[in-house]
Design an enzyme around this catalytic site. Structure first.
Site, PDB file in Angstrom:
ATOM      1  N   ASN A   1       0.220   4.672   8.589  1.00 23.63           N
ATOM      2  CA  ASN A   1      -0.020   4.852  10.031  1.00 23.63           C
ATOM      3  C   ASN A   1       1.513   5.565  10.965  1.00 23.63           C
ATOM      4  O   ASN A   1       1.263   6.406  11.296  1.00 23.63           O
ATOM      5  CB  ASN A   1      -1.416   4.345  11.008  1.00 23.63           C
ATOM      6  CG  ASN A   1      -2.215   4.675  10.353  1.00 23.63           C
ATOM      7  OD1 ASN A   1      -2.837   5.439   9.081  1.00 23.63           O
ATOM      8  ND2 ASN A   1      -3.758   3.269  10.590  1.00 23.63           N
TER       9      ASN A   1
ATOM     10  N   CYS B   1      -1.995  -3.739   7.660  1.00 23.51           N
ATOM     11  CA  CYS B   1      -0.995  -3.568   8.655  1.00 23.51           C
ATOM     12  C   CYS B   1      -0.610  -2.328  10.046  1.00 23.51           C
ATOM     13  O   CYS B   1      -0.146  -1.766  10.227  1.00 23.51           O
ATOM     14  CB  CYS B   1       0.022  -4.042   9.198  1.00 23.51           C
ATOM     15  SG  CYS B   1      -0.724  -5.562   8.578  1.00 23.51           S
ATOM     16  N   GLY B   2      -1.186  -0.716   8.668  1.00 19.89           N
ATOM     17  CA  GLY B   2      -0.983   0.541   9.244  1.00 19.89           C
ATOM     18  C   GLY B   2       0.694   0.868   9.188  1.00 19.89           C
ATOM     19  O   GLY B   2       1.619   1.452   9.603  1.00 19.89           O
TER      20      GLY B   2
ATOM     21  N   GLY C   1      -3.509   1.783 -10.550  1.00 14.09           N
ATOM     22  CA  GLY C   1      -1.841   2.344 -10.173  1.00 14.09           C
ATOM     23  C   GLY C   1      -1.068   1.425  -9.817  1.00 14.09           C
ATOM     24  O   GLY C   1      -0.105   1.318 -10.976  1.00 14.09           O
TER      25      GLY C   1
ATOM     26  N   SER D   1     -10.445   1.581  -2.891  1.00 18.88           N
ATOM     27  CA  SER D   1     -10.161   3.294  -2.657  1.00 18.88           C
ATOM     28  C   SER D   1      -8.804   3.974  -2.501  1.00 18.88           C
ATOM     29  O   SER D   1      -7.983   3.440  -2.297  1.00 18.88           O
ATOM     30  CB  SER D   1     -11.086   4.006  -2.908  1.00 18.88           C
ATOM     31  OG  SER D   1     -11.376   3.613  -1.526  1.00 18.88           O
TER      32      SER D   1
END
Length: 643
Positions: A310, A306-307, A254, A423
């Site tokens: 999220n 590092c999120g 990608g 992945s």
């Protein structure tokens, strides 16, 4: 020296029948799409590259569902995609194990002047923010790869828009590729097809030229693994910023093949932004609404792992707060007529790291990829479900048979990995339950706060606010993060990642900082700049902060500072930190505030010495004097700190 790969056609060098016939009498059938309806300069680009790469056919993509269905069926028939039968329209792709990630060592910027691309580093020091290659050397590398590279393959023409089609901040690209996997992923990650060509006819015709090949002309000379043609030995990803051009060869992964992503949206876009007075940044964009109903928008730049995703999709643990995502990876930002900074997400999908994503860590991401998603290098259960590390407690049957990312039998508890650590899921952003209703607003959303951060296990407080715009640029330039080190090192180390842009710099980093400083001048109303560290650890290596949904408590403090609340902060040598009691800790057990917010003098003095060395070695004489002054002033403030 004349470079064959970079030579251009004149209008009479080719003609179109129901095929493209070049001046060298190469006849290339157009098997889908109306070549004649393409703008003339697009026809020229397609024809000259078809003459160069010798595909067996040309396929002009329209982005339709019928087209996607046709390509998916072909990929399934060849074994490139495996249907995940537990879901609607979800597919798994396994790559050649040698082609699984971005390849920084093979990624180049091509400019006549070396120091337009990289900084003046001392002799013997390898620049870590970009690699430069001369145009002459690049021409040789191209001609060693691209002539005839698509023999026996179809060349897909992908017209795409970064940002809403026709928007004031949006830009158009056209990618030529011989990979139908790339077509399917670009359809998710960008706005693609006929509307883009119509917009191209209106916007004076400018577009970024993107050329991609897997580098395996037919008949293939080497064994193809997992139905995934690639050429790792000759992989190159190169950018010609002045020409607005990207060339990628040998990799289907990608970040190397979806050229709208890091290649265009960061490296090329930041060059366009430099010329036009805007910014292309490795940042999430989120809308945060308080219990009072006041919404503000935040951009945040964190290095990998590092999120960022999220935080963009955060589920607040405090009642009354609401977070909605605009984007999770890239922000294009420009100051508007009212002086405020506006941001768009130029992408159309999420290209997220799968391992570690679960209903516990990011339920909104999980909800985003329940359909219409392509998974790359994850595991598949016998029930037709995806699986990766982090989902062990969510599997209906823990003993279920699986096939891992390498195509081998696998069970929970086996020593090997089910999914490759890098992945990915490629999912439409519009499927996220908390996507912001204004996420496609062409002019963008106004940014009130910019947040930098990284994994800092010691020394760095949970949150601090910069002293000024220029000090904030210094804070961003000092971003470091703990990373699993390269193979030649052992253990973990904290590595520099300025502005979280180290792998994506498209020009000289000193000039990049000066660009930020220039944009921060009146009449522009700059956002406040903050630094966060969710990852500080105690002496016994336990995290001091719970993170995830509880990060809303820190965002709350940040937004109150943006509203001008001067009573909740205290000044320190590194910036403004929360006064004790000004972050809502209700419901959190045993938060050691003093340890979480401490600024150890010896640690910070050592950090400033190391940062100075980093600037000397990696930025050299390109370091803006203003940033050098910030470093010196902060060092003096830390020296004055009482032990």
């Amino acid at each position: 020296m004349r470079c064959r790969s970079l030579s251009h056609f004149k209008d009479d060098d080719f003609a179109v029948v129901s095929e493209v016939v070049t001046h060298k009498q190469n006849h290339i059938p157009v098997i889908k799409g109306d070549f004649v309806s393409l703008p003339k300069h697009v026809q020229r680009f397609v024809a000259e590259k078809a003459e160069l790469m010798k595909p067996s056919a040309i396929f002009i993509c329209d982005g339709s569902q019928n087209e996607a269905d046709e390509l998916i069926a072909r990929c399934v028939e060849r074994g490139v995609l495996v249907p995940l039968k537990a879901y609607k329209n979800n597919y798994l792709c396994r790559t050649d194990p040698r082609d699984v990630a971005r390849v920084e060592s093979k990624t180049w910027m091509i400019t006549p002047e070396k120091y337009d691309s990289v900084c003046h580093t001392p002799e013997g020091v390898k620049p870590m923010m970009g690699q430069w290659m001369s145009p002459d050397e690049f021409g040789k590398e191209l001609d060693d790869r691209f002539p005839g590279c698509m023999a026996g393959r179809t060349m897909y023409v992908i017209p795409y828009s970064m940002g809403p089609v026709g928007g004031p901040l949006s830009k158009i690209g056209i990618e030529l590729t011989d990979s139908d996997y790339v077509v399917l992923c670009m359809r998710i990650m960008t706005r693609m097809g006929e509307p883009v060509l119509k917009a191209l006819a209106k916007n004076n015709g400018e577009f970024v030229r993107c050329v991609h090949s897997v580098g395996q002309p037919k008949p293939v000379a080497t064994k193809v693994i997992n139905h995934w043609p690639c050429n790792p030995e000759k992989t190159i990803i190169a950018h010609r910023p002045a020409e607005r051009e990207i060339w990628s060869f040998g990799s289907g992964y990608g970040g190397n093949s979806l050229l709208g992503k890091k290649c265009f949206a960061l490296r090329i876009a930041m060059n366009i932004g430099y010329d036009e007075g805007w910014m292309a940044e490795h940042m999430l964009i989120m809308g945060v609404t308080s219990p009072k109903g006041e919404e503000r928008f935040v951009a945040a730049a964190f290095p990998s792992a590092c999120g960022k995703t999220n935080l963009a999709m955060l589920e607040p643990t405090i009642p009354g707060w609401k977070v909605r995502v605009i984007g999770d990876d890239i922000a294009w930002m420009k100051f508007g007529a009212d002086g405020r900074l506006y941001a768009i997400n130029p992408e159309y999908g999420f290209f997220g790291v799968a391992p570690g994503t679960s209903h516990k860590t990011n339920p909104m991401a999980m909800a985003s990829f329940q359909e219409n998603t392509i998974f790359t290098n994850v595991a598949e259960t016998a029930d037709g479900e995806y699986f990766w590390e982090g989902l062990e407690h969510e599997v209906k049957n823990p003993k279920v048979d699986m096939i891992n990312w390498l195509g081998e039998p696998w069970h929970i508890g086996d020593e090997s990995k089910a999914a490759h650590p890098n992945s990915r899921f490629t999912a439409p952003a519009g499927q996220c339950p908390i996507i912001h209703p204004d996420w496609e607003k062409p002019e963008g959303v106004p940014i009130d706060a910019i947040i930098f951060g990284g994994r800092r296990p010691e020394g760095v407080p949970l949150v601090f606010e910069s002293r000024s715009w220029v000090h904030g640029i210094f804070v961003g330039a000092c971003v470091k993060s703990e990373a699993t080190a390269a193979a030649e090192h052992t253990g973990k180390q904290v590595m520099h990642d300025p502005m979280a842009m180290r792998p994506f710099m498209g020009y000289n980093f000193g000039r990049y900082m000066r660009h930020w400083m220039k944009l921060g001048q009146p009449p522009h109303k700059v956002p406040k700049i903050f630094h966060v560290n969710w990852f500080r650890q105690s002496a016994d290596h336990k995290f001091l902060w719970p993170g995830y949904g509880d990060n809303i408590r820190v965002i709350d403090w940040i937004l109150r500072r943006c509203s001008g609340d001067a009573t909740i902060a205290e000044e320190t040598p590194i910036g403004f930190i929360p006064k004790k009691g000004t972050i809502n800790l209700e419901g959190l057990p045993n938060v050691n505030w003093d340890e979480l917010m401490s600024i150890p003098k010896s640690y910070w003095l050592e950090d400033m010495v190391e940062t100075k060395t980093f600037f000397e070695n990696q930025v050299g004489s390109d370091l803006p004097p203003e940033i050098a002054k910030e470093l010196e002033a902060q060092t003096e403030r830390i020296k004055a700190l009482k032990e």
